[in-house]
Design an enzyme around this catalytic site. Structure first.
Site, PDB file in Angstrom:
ATOM      1  N   HIS A 163       0.807  -1.230   0.000  1.00  0.00           N
ATOM      2  CA  HIS A 163       0.000   0.000   0.000  1.00  0.00           C
ATOM      3  C   HIS A 163       0.838   1.276   0.000  1.00  0.00           C
ATOM      4  O   HIS A 163       0.638   2.179   0.803  1.00  0.00           O
ATOM      5  CB  HIS A 163      -0.960  -0.001   1.188  1.00  0.00           C
ATOM      6  CG  HIS A 163      -2.204  -0.791   0.951  1.00  0.00           C
ATOM      7  ND1 HIS A 163      -3.070  -0.517  -0.084  1.00  0.00           N
ATOM      8  CD2 HIS A 163      -2.715  -1.866   1.605  1.00  0.00           C
ATOM      9  CE1 HIS A 163      -4.070  -1.387  -0.058  1.00  0.00           C
ATOM     10  NE2 HIS A 163      -3.878  -2.217   0.944  1.00  0.00           N
ATOM     11  N   HIS A 223      -6.671  -3.539  -5.270  1.00  0.00           N
ATOM     12  CA  HIS A 223      -6.315  -2.134  -5.494  1.00  0.00           C
ATOM     13  C   HIS A 223      -5.553  -1.931  -6.800  1.00  0.00           C
ATOM     14  O   HIS A 223      -5.272  -0.775  -7.153  1.00  0.00           O
ATOM     15  CB  HIS A 223      -5.483  -1.596  -4.321  1.00  0.00           C
ATOM     16  CG  HIS A 223      -6.318  -1.180  -3.159  1.00  0.00           C
ATOM     17  ND1 HIS A 223      -6.671   0.123  -2.919  1.00  0.00           N
ATOM     18  CD2 HIS A 223      -6.914  -1.902  -2.182  1.00  0.00           C
ATOM     19  CE1 HIS A 223      -7.421   0.199  -1.833  1.00  0.00           C
ATOM     20  NE2 HIS A 223      -7.583  -1.030  -1.371  1.00  0.00           N
ATOM     21  N   HIS A 274      -4.762 -13.069  -3.760  1.00  0.00           N
ATOM     22  CA  HIS A 274      -4.797 -11.858  -2.942  1.00  0.00           C
ATOM     23  C   HIS A 274      -5.880 -11.903  -1.869  1.00  0.00           C
ATOM     24  O   HIS A 274      -5.611 -11.634  -0.699  1.00  0.00           O
ATOM     25  CB  HIS A 274      -5.012 -10.623  -3.807  1.00  0.00           C
ATOM     26  CG  HIS A 274      -5.122  -9.380  -2.981  1.00  0.00           C
ATOM     27  ND1 HIS A 274      -4.039  -8.820  -2.347  1.00  0.00           N
ATOM     28  CD2 HIS A 274      -6.195  -8.611  -2.626  1.00  0.00           C
ATOM     29  CE1 HIS A 274      -4.427  -7.760  -1.659  1.00  0.00           C
ATOM     30  NE2 HIS A 274      -5.724  -7.611  -1.816  1.00  0.00           N
ATOM     31  N   HIS A 453      -4.764  -9.045   1.842  1.00  0.00           N
ATOM     32  CA  HIS A 453      -6.053  -8.347   1.799  1.00  0.00           C
ATOM     33  C   HIS A 453      -6.553  -7.830   3.140  1.00  0.00           C
ATOM     34  O   HIS A 453      -7.370  -6.931   3.182  1.00  0.00           O
ATOM     35  CB  HIS A 453      -7.096  -9.296   1.185  1.00  0.00           C
ATOM     36  CG  HIS A 453      -8.364  -8.643   0.740  1.00  0.00           C
ATOM     37  ND1 HIS A 453      -8.386  -7.462   0.027  1.00  0.00           N
ATOM     38  CD2 HIS A 453      -9.668  -9.003   0.898  1.00  0.00           C
ATOM     39  CE1 HIS A 453      -9.645  -7.147  -0.242  1.00  0.00           C
ATOM     40  NE2 HIS A 453     -10.423  -8.047   0.287  1.00  0.00           N
ATOM     41  N   ASP A 637     -13.781  13.982 -14.124  1.00  0.00           N
ATOM     42  CA  ASP A 637     -12.530  14.516 -14.674  1.00  0.00           C
ATOM     43  C   ASP A 637     -11.769  13.375 -15.334  1.00  0.00           C
ATOM     44  O   ASP A 637     -10.759  12.894 -14.839  1.00  0.00           O
ATOM     45  CB  ASP A 637     -11.706  15.153 -13.545  1.00  0.00           C
ATOM     46  CG  ASP A 637     -10.338  15.613 -14.010  1.00  0.00           C
ATOM     47  OD1 ASP A 637     -10.201  15.920 -15.211  1.00  0.00           O
ATOM     48  OD2 ASP A 637      -9.412  15.648 -13.173  1.00  0.00           O
ATOM     49  N   ASP A 639      -9.834  13.124 -17.870  1.00  0.00           N
ATOM     50  CA  ASP A 639      -8.454  13.283 -18.328  1.00  0.00           C
ATOM     51  C   ASP A 639      -7.492  13.540 -17.167  1.00  0.00           C
ATOM     52  O   ASP A 639      -6.307  13.809 -17.376  1.00  0.00           O
ATOM     53  CB  ASP A 639      -8.349  14.412 -19.355  1.00  0.00           C
ATOM     54  CG  ASP A 639      -8.759  15.763 -18.785  1.00  0.00           C
ATOM     55  OD1 ASP A 639      -9.203  15.803 -17.613  1.00  0.00           O
ATOM     56  OD2 ASP A 639      -8.658  16.766 -19.511  1.00  0.00           O
TER      57      ASP A 639
END
Length: 700
Positions: A163, A223, A274, A453, A637, A639
């Site tokens: 993480h 993730h 995972h 996890h 958003d 882009d």
């Protein structure tokens, strides 16, 4: 002396028991808030998915915008992606003093990267894009389930979630050694998000993957998903570090993530995934799924209507094509096998070579259409598509079945009870019991499962009669001192050996006197952080809490019993916490056992206002919805510029209005977006976006 010893022993046992109880309560708070946040993410994503499924675009422009909102990683064909992310067009200035990469990579490149990142240097965007390009090429040739043997190296080291905590990775390499021909590693997903150095972790691991492709193995975690990255920080991190080329880097990372293998098998006896398994997990199916189709596992991509006639029906075990011969013939006639043109003379070798390549490519394209490989996928033959081509007569699965297989192995958790049920706490995957584990091990002749996890206080934990091992490698995950990190080493005997650690600079600088009281001080610090987060959560639901308290306060006295307080708080927050046990930390004790709930909520509001200096009612709305609002902002958003253009807002509002049955003309939407654009620069930034919600709350 004997009585004194007994007295001291009794006191010490009580003291340790109280510390342990405080530690467990703190842990429950952190985990409950974390899982509630994951639920919000999935609910928000399901809401947008519902809108997309029920929205009818009025033009090709609207259709293109909506399709790119969630499956942006799939909207690029192979050639388009290569052109968009062309690293050769990015120039490295002479003033650049950071590390440089040249391919093929050598161990010295990895060492230089490690040293550069320790010195807080940044790798130039050209080298990042080049590295991602080479990593993607390598991953595409790998199977869905990697196979590792302890015969070639003395041991295999398995690491869990990192993480974005680069210090933990440095500590693992310091203790265990760098990857090498004699030092194999498996990194079991969730490399990114939450921490601040996710990109550096990816760069280091991708570099070692290319240097030692047989010794370094990466699994996909929940993730490694661009929709999850929008909420938990990785998208924001990349755009902040690479303001010019960040969009290209994100696009490549999205594509790399969907090519990561799904599992690893050590000596055919230890399965590493995972999340976990379910009662329908099928390793044979996982081996053959085209994993790159699932750019985001949160949304299962549906088959096109024209392809549904080749999906396998569960009833009677026969295909729809078999049940409807006419339809089957029509489908085949719409996809005729190409007839090769006449071969040129072999005297002209160049012309003959071109003819061979063209003929083979036409045959591959025809086979692809038969096995439903969409046009948006890559033109070269990858490992997973090759498996599909060699197994045309084997079983076929619907897209929904394939999606569920991946969702379960990435999101599931073990439970002590028997059976398998939906994981309502996280909102995705399932809970699987020891009986499900036993059947899985027996079916595939496995010894045990390794998964990650879940954060564990000691960094690892066995369950299901030591048949399921959870390994978590991000230490201090919730707060400094909240948990240890760990990794596990497996030799040829497959007996796990654990190494625990805490990448905590604070702990290393303590004096001997401070160390004697360190556990208490550390627990107090972690506990304080947990209760601060819990008080924020309570404050964010002030309005709902007042309504619930009033339902118990029949006589409108402004007071309720502490028992009713605990019941009411759980009914609003749904965190599953032992509120009666936590009450002394949240509510001041009263002589008559009654609570003046209005003054209690006022105190919560004062505590938060002292940090933010914002009107209480507005602050409540922001605390409750900020994560969702920020995720929505980043979805709109598309882009990743940090600004919402008028066109992006216009198309998104059309999506919302169709769901809410609100008729708005284009002029009306334009007036709305101009009113939100407070500084009149033609875009909406996040502060303007938040301010619009504050104004709505004020008007209400």
């Amino acid at each position: 002396a004997f009585k004194a010893a007994v007295l001291i022993q009794r006191w010490y046992r009580r003291y340790v028991a109280r510390l342990e109880m405080r530690r467990r309560c703190t842990w429950r708070i952190f985990q409950s808030i974390e899982y509630a946040c994951e639920q919000d993410q999935i609910k928000l994503h399901n809401f947008f998915s519902y809108l997309m499924d029920h929205f009818t675009p009025n033009s090709s422009k609207e259709s293109d915008f909506i399709s790119r909102m969630f499956i942006s990683g799939e909207s690029f064909k192979e050639a388009e992606l290569e052109k968009y992310c062309d690293y050769e067009s990015v120039e490295v200035p002479d003033s650049y003093t950071g590390p440089r990469l040249s391919f093929p990579l050598l161990p010295d490149h990895a060492t230089a990267l490690l040293e550069a990142f320790k010195q807080k240097q940044q790798l130039h965007a050209r080298y990042v894009l080049n590295l991602l390009h080479e990593t993607r090429k390598h991953l595409k040739q790998l199977p869905n389930i990697s196979h590792v043997s302890t015969c070639y190296s003395e041991e295999v080291t398995v690491c869990g979630d990192l993480h974005g905590q680069l210090d933990d990775l440095f500590l693992i390499f310091y203790k265990n050694g760098l990857p090498s021909p004699s030092k194999s590693y498996v990194f079991n997903g969730d490399l990114v998000d939450r921490g601040k150095q996710s990109l550096e972790i990816l760069i280091i691991l991708f570099t070692f993957l290319l240097i030692y492709p047989k010794e370094v193995h990466l699994n996909r975690g929940n993730h490694e998903d661009h929709m999850v990255n929008l909420r938990y920080g990785f998208t924001k991190e990349v755009m902040q570090k690479y303001k010019v080329h960040g969009k290209k880097i994100l696009k490549m990372i999205q594509n790399v993530f969907c090519w990561l293998p799904l599992a690893t098998l050590i000596d055919q006896k230890v399965l590493i995934i995972h999340g976990g398994i379910s009662d329908t997990t099928d390793l044979d199916m996982l081996e053959k799924i085209q994993r790159n189709k699932f750019v985001s596992v949160l949304r299962g991509k549906k088959r096109k209507e024209s392809n549904r006639n080749v999906e396998i029906q569960e009833t009677n075990g026969e295909s729809k094509a078999e049940a409807d011969p006419a339809g089957n013939e029509a489908a085949l006639s719409s996809c005729p096998q190409p007839r090769p043109t006449q071969a040129p003379s072999m005297a002209n070798k160049l012309e003959f070579s071109r003819w061979v390549r063209q003929t083979v490519q036409e045959q591959i394209e025809w086979c692809r259409r038969l096995v439903d490989i969409s046009e948006s996928e890559e033109e070269e033959l990858t490992y997973s598509s090759a498996v599909s081509l060699t197994d045309l007569d084997g079983p076929r699965w619907t897209r929904q079945e394939e999606w569920k297989q991946i969702l379960d192995i990435l999101w599931s958790d073990p439970m002590p009870q028997e059976g398998c049920r939906v994981n309502t706490v996280r909102g995705g995957g399932c809970y699987f019991g020891p009986d499900v584990t036993g059947k899985m091990l027996e079916k595939y002749s496995l010894q045990f499962l390794i998964r990650s996890h879940e954060c564990k206080q000691e960094g690892y934990e066995f369950c299901h009669n030591r048949k399921v091992l959870t390994i978590f490698s991000a230490s201090n995950y919730y707060e400094i001192g909240s948990n240890r990190g760990a990794y596990v080493k497996l030799g040829p005997d497959l007996v796990p050996h654990f190494v625990q650690y805490q990448a905590n600079k604070t702990a290393h600088t303590l004096t001997m006197t401070q160390r004697q009281g360190f556990p208490v001080a550390l627990i107090s610090r972690v506990e304080e952080s947990a209760f601060r987060a819990l008080r924020e959560k309570l404050f964010a639901h002030t309005s709902a809490l007042i309504s619930t308290f009033k339902a118990y306060d029949k006589d409108n006295t402004g007071r309720i019993t502490l028992s009713n307080w605990a019941t009411a708080v759980e009914s609003v927050l749904h965190l599953g916490l032992p509120w009666r046990m936590l009450r002394p930390q949240l509510v001041r004790s009263t002589a008559d056992g009654m609570l003046e709930y209005k003054s209690w909520l006022d105190n919560l509001a004062m505590e938060q206002r002292s940090q933010e200096h914002i009107q209480s009612s507005l602050l409540e709305v922001i605390y409750r919805n900020r994560s969702n609002l920020e995720t929505i902002f980043r979805i709109i958003d598309r882009d990743h510029s940090g600004l919402i253009s008028f066109e992006e807002f216009h198309q998104t509002w059309k999506l919302f209005s169709s769901h809410m049955n609100v008729e708005l003309t284009d002029d009306g939407i334009n007036d709305l977006v101009r009113s939100i654009d407070f500084n009149k620069d033609g875009n909406i930034d996040f502060n303007e976006f938040l301010e619009a919600f504050r104004l709505v709350k004020q008007s209400q």
